[in-house]
Design a protein around this motif. Structure first.
Motif, PDB file in Angstrom:
ATOM      1  N   LEU A   2      -8.725  -3.307  -0.206  1.00 47.42           N
ATOM      2  CA  LEU A   2      -7.482  -3.296   0.541  1.00 47.42           C
ATOM      3  C   LEU A   2      -7.465  -4.533   1.421  1.00 47.42           C
ATOM      4  O   LEU A   2      -8.349  -4.719   2.256  1.00 47.42           O
ATOM      5  CB  LEU A   2      -7.377  -2.026   1.410  1.00 47.42           C
ATOM      6  N   VAL A   3      -6.480  -5.393   1.211  1.00 48.92           N
ATOM      7  CA  VAL A   3      -6.373  -6.629   1.972  1.00 48.92           C
ATOM      8  C   VAL A   3      -5.348  -6.426   3.078  1.00 48.92           C
ATOM      9  O   VAL A   3      -4.224  -5.990   2.820  1.00 48.92           O
ATOM     10  CB  VAL A   3      -5.950  -7.808   1.068  1.00 48.92           C
ATOM     11  N   ASN A   4      -5.739  -6.743   4.288  1.00 50.50           N
ATOM     12  CA  ASN A   4      -4.861  -6.591   5.442  1.00 50.50           C
ATOM     13  C   ASN A   4      -4.700  -7.951   6.111  1.00 50.50           C
ATOM     14  O   ASN A   4      -5.682  -8.601   6.439  1.00 50.50           O
ATOM     15  CB  ASN A   4      -5.453  -5.583   6.424  1.00 50.50           C
ATOM     16  N   GLU A   5      -3.472  -8.369   6.279  1.00 51.17           N
ATOM     17  CA  GLU A   5      -3.206  -9.633   6.942  1.00 51.17           C
ATOM     18  C   GLU A   5      -2.394  -9.345   8.200  1.00 51.17           C
ATOM     19  O   GLU A   5      -1.296  -8.806   8.123  1.00 51.17           O
ATOM     20  CB  GLU A   5      -2.429 -10.568   6.014  1.00 51.17           C
ATOM     21  N   ASP A   6      -2.947  -9.683   9.324  1.00 51.06           N
ATOM     22  CA  ASP A   6      -2.294  -9.447  10.594  1.00 51.06           C
ATOM     23  C   ASP A   6      -1.569 -10.737  11.000  1.00 51.06           C
ATOM     24  O   ASP A   6      -2.195 -11.745  11.312  1.00 51.06           O
ATOM     25  CB  ASP A   6      -3.318  -9.057  11.650  1.00 51.06           C
ATOM     26  N   ALA A  52       0.825  -1.206   0.000  1.00 47.48           N
ATOM     27  CA  ALA A  52       0.000   0.000   0.000  1.00 47.48           C
ATOM     28  C   ALA A  52       0.858   1.254   0.000  1.00 47.48           C
ATOM     29  O   ALA A  52       0.453   2.293  -0.508  1.00 47.48           O
ATOM     30  CB  ALA A  52      -0.939   0.002   1.211  1.00 47.48           C
TER      31      ALA A  52
END
Length: 86
Positions: free
Chosen positions: A78-82, A54
């Motif tokens: 928007l892909v968020n990987e924690d 991003a």
């Protein structure tokens, strides 16, 4: 199957890689939407990737590619990987 059109310059497979403006315009025309047609048809769908960073890929997509091409996306994902280490 579903048709796929991919066109990218060198290093497009890294974090800041984007498909070319030409690829997006051709894909929009093939999907039934010519972005420069004064009487557009019912739009199809075109999915493009703006890299996986991003801070680089998305900024390059919105700040450079969209401004230069005057193409405006209808939505973005928007892909968020924690990652939790345990």
């Amino acid at each position: 199957g579903t048709p796929v059109f991919v066109h990218a310059g060198p290093f497009a497979n890294i974090a800041d890689g984007n498909s070319s403006i030409l690829a997006d315009v051709v894909a929009l025309r093939l999907a039934g939407t010519d972005p420069y047609d004064p009487n557009p048809q019912e739009p199809g769908y075109v999915i493009t990737e703006a890299g996986f960073g991003a801070d680089i890929g998305m900024e390059k997509f919105f700040d450079i590619k969209c401004r230069y091409s005057e193409l405006v996306p209808d939505c973005d994902v928007l892909v968020n990987e924690d990652a939790i280490e345990g």
